[in-house]
Every structure is written in structure tokens, then in C-alpha cells.
Design a protein around this motif. Structure first.
Motif: not given
Length: 266
Positions: A149-159, A178-193
Motif C-alpha cells: 500500500s502507498g500508506l506503508a512508505s516510511n519515507v513518505d509518511f515521515a516527510e 481514518g489513519r490505518p495504523t496497524t494496516y500501515r505497519a503490516t504493509k511496511a513489514a511486508l515490504n521488508m519481507m
């Protein structure tokens, strides 16, 4: 010879639209699609509908019962596919959970929201990939896809956080906006996976991707009306993107997060 594709969560949403996009683009090579679904009844309804929408296709669809939250189900699915073929050419890890809205409504606890989202989006997806890897590496032209998900970008979220307005709400509890905190975190983890699988299977010739389809009006999270009201696109856009990746049109982006226009930040 057909290109063999396994897709999880394929009876609805982006998974269904991926099946449809593959059927619509099978002139050069037909596909044999294993339509992954938790319910065979719903899977059969999806197969019937998509074949009616794409008459005259040269491709075929096999139903594959699989629940990525169950190791036994994944093993049974692997056994079923192995009886039919000695390899697969693409594994599309599409099945996913988005339970933040349910938590916000008080329908489950915060811990269950985190655990169930991670169980499907990360743990189950990894087990699915690990189980089917022996078939995937036997392909001469293999591709492994993870739906992110586009919500999972650590760089974009921080910026965006540092560039945007400072939070103003004080006190506790905070308003759910409406901020999907857990969903965002799982997809960030999936990108590392995905990166791990990319480097692990690269010697076997497998091209691995995370796919960011954009904000689309799917049934994920049961907030479809909310998504439409905020400009979400049709799920077919995601299916078309995945089809292009499966067909090899985005091979230069292997090892990255792929969206419709290029690559997304990690």
C-alpha cells in the motif's frame, strides 16, 4: 503452454480484477489461473462471473481453497496445486486484512487488531510464499508479487508528517481520523519481507516485487463508501497493474515497490 499463476484472495476486489485482466490479455500466451479463495462457493461464483465477463478467453481457471491464516489450509493448497503441475510461474500474494475500522468501532480489541492484521498480511503471506517457493523456482520465468500500500512508505509518511501541519488535538483518547495504523505497519513489514525474498530467490531467477495499486474502492476494511467518497479508483486499476507485472512489463523494477507510474519510496 500456459503460464501458471496462483492468486490468493482472488474471488473479490483486486484479486478478482487480476484474474479478469489476465483473461483479457492472454492472446500471446494463455494462463492457467489458480483462483485462491477461502470459500469454494464464493470462488465458484467469481469464476462463473469472470468467465461471463470475458467470453472466448483461451485461459482456464482452477478453484483453489486457501486461507493464509491457516498453515493446514496452505499445505492442502500446495498439495492440490502440486498434483496438477510441477511448477508455477507467478505467485500473487493478494489476500489481506484491514481491521483498523473494526477496532475504531469497538468490534475487536487493539491487540486483536494488530495480531489479526499481522497474521494475514505478514505471517500468512510469508508462510504461503515459503510453502509455494519449491514450485516457483522450477519456473523458467518466475515472478513473485506482494500486494502492499502507498500508506506503508516510511519515507513518505515521515516527510508528510514533518511538512504538514502540527497536531492540535490534546488529551486522551484521540479521535480516530481514518489513519490505518496497524494496516500501515503490516504493509511496511511486508515490504521488508519482499526485499528478503528478492535477495533469497534472485539466484533462482525469480523476479520479486511489492505492488502498490493506489487507493482503490475495494471491500477491504468494509469502508468502500468512504473510499469512493474520497476519490478511490476502481479495483480494475490494480488488476491491470498486476497483469503487467506478471506479463514481464515491469521486470526492470524487480526488488522495488511498483506503482502505476514507476517506483514508490520504502
Amino acid at each position: 503452454m500456459a503460464k501458471i499463476v496462483v492468486i490468493t484472495g482472488a474471488n473479490t476486489g483486486i484479486g478478482y480484477e487480476t484474474v479478469k485482466a489476465l483473461l483479457q490479455n492472454d492472446k500471446e500466451m494463455p494462463y492457467r489461473i489458480f483462483l485462491g479463495c477461502r470459500s469454494l462457493e464464493k470462488g465458484e461464483a467469481a469464476r462463473k462471473q469472470v468467465l461471463e465477463e470475458v467470453p472466448g478467453t483461451q485461459s482456464t481457471i482452477d478453484l483453489l481453497q486457501v486461507d493464509v491464516a491457516s498453515d493446514a489450509s496452505i499445505k492442502a493448497a500446495f498439495a492440490a496445486v502440486s498434483k496438477e503441475t510441477d511448477h508455477i510461474d507467478a505467485l500473487v500474494n493478494n489476500a489481506g486484512h484491514a481491521l483498523d475500522p473494526a477496532y475504531a468501532k469497538g468490534e475487536l480489541s487493539l491487540r486483536d487488531c494488530w495480531n489479526q492484521n499481522f497474521d494475514v498480511n505478514v505471517s500468512g503471506t510469508d508462510v504461503m510464499t515459503h510453502t509455494f517457493a519449491p514450485l516457483l523456482i522450477k519456473s523458467k520465468d518466475a515472478r513473485l508479487l506482494f500486494l502492499t500500500s502507498g500508506l506503508a512508505s516510511n519515507v513518505d509518511f515521515a516527510e508528510n508528517y514533518y511538512a504538514g501541519p502540527a497536531p492540535t488535538e490534546t488529551g486522551w483518547p484521540k479521535t480516530f481520523v481514518g489513519r490505518p495504523t496497524t494496516y500501515r505497519a503490516t504493509k511496511a513489514a511486508l515490504n521488508m519481507m519482499m526485499l528478503n525474498w528478492h535477495y533469497l530467490l534472485k539466484p533462482d531467477g525469480v523476479k520479486t516485487f511489492s505492488i502498490s495499486p493506489g487507493m482503490l474502492a475495494t471491500g477491504l476494511g468494509n469502508i468502500k463508501d468512504f473510499l469512493i467518497a474520497h476519490g478511490a479508483g476502481h479495483p480494475s486499476l490494480g488488476g491491470q497493474l498486476i497483469q503487467k507485472v506478471v506479463a514481464g512489463e515491469r521486470d526492470s523494477d524487480a526488488g522495488y515497490i511498483v506503482n502505476a507510474t514507476g517506483r514508490m519510496n520504502f
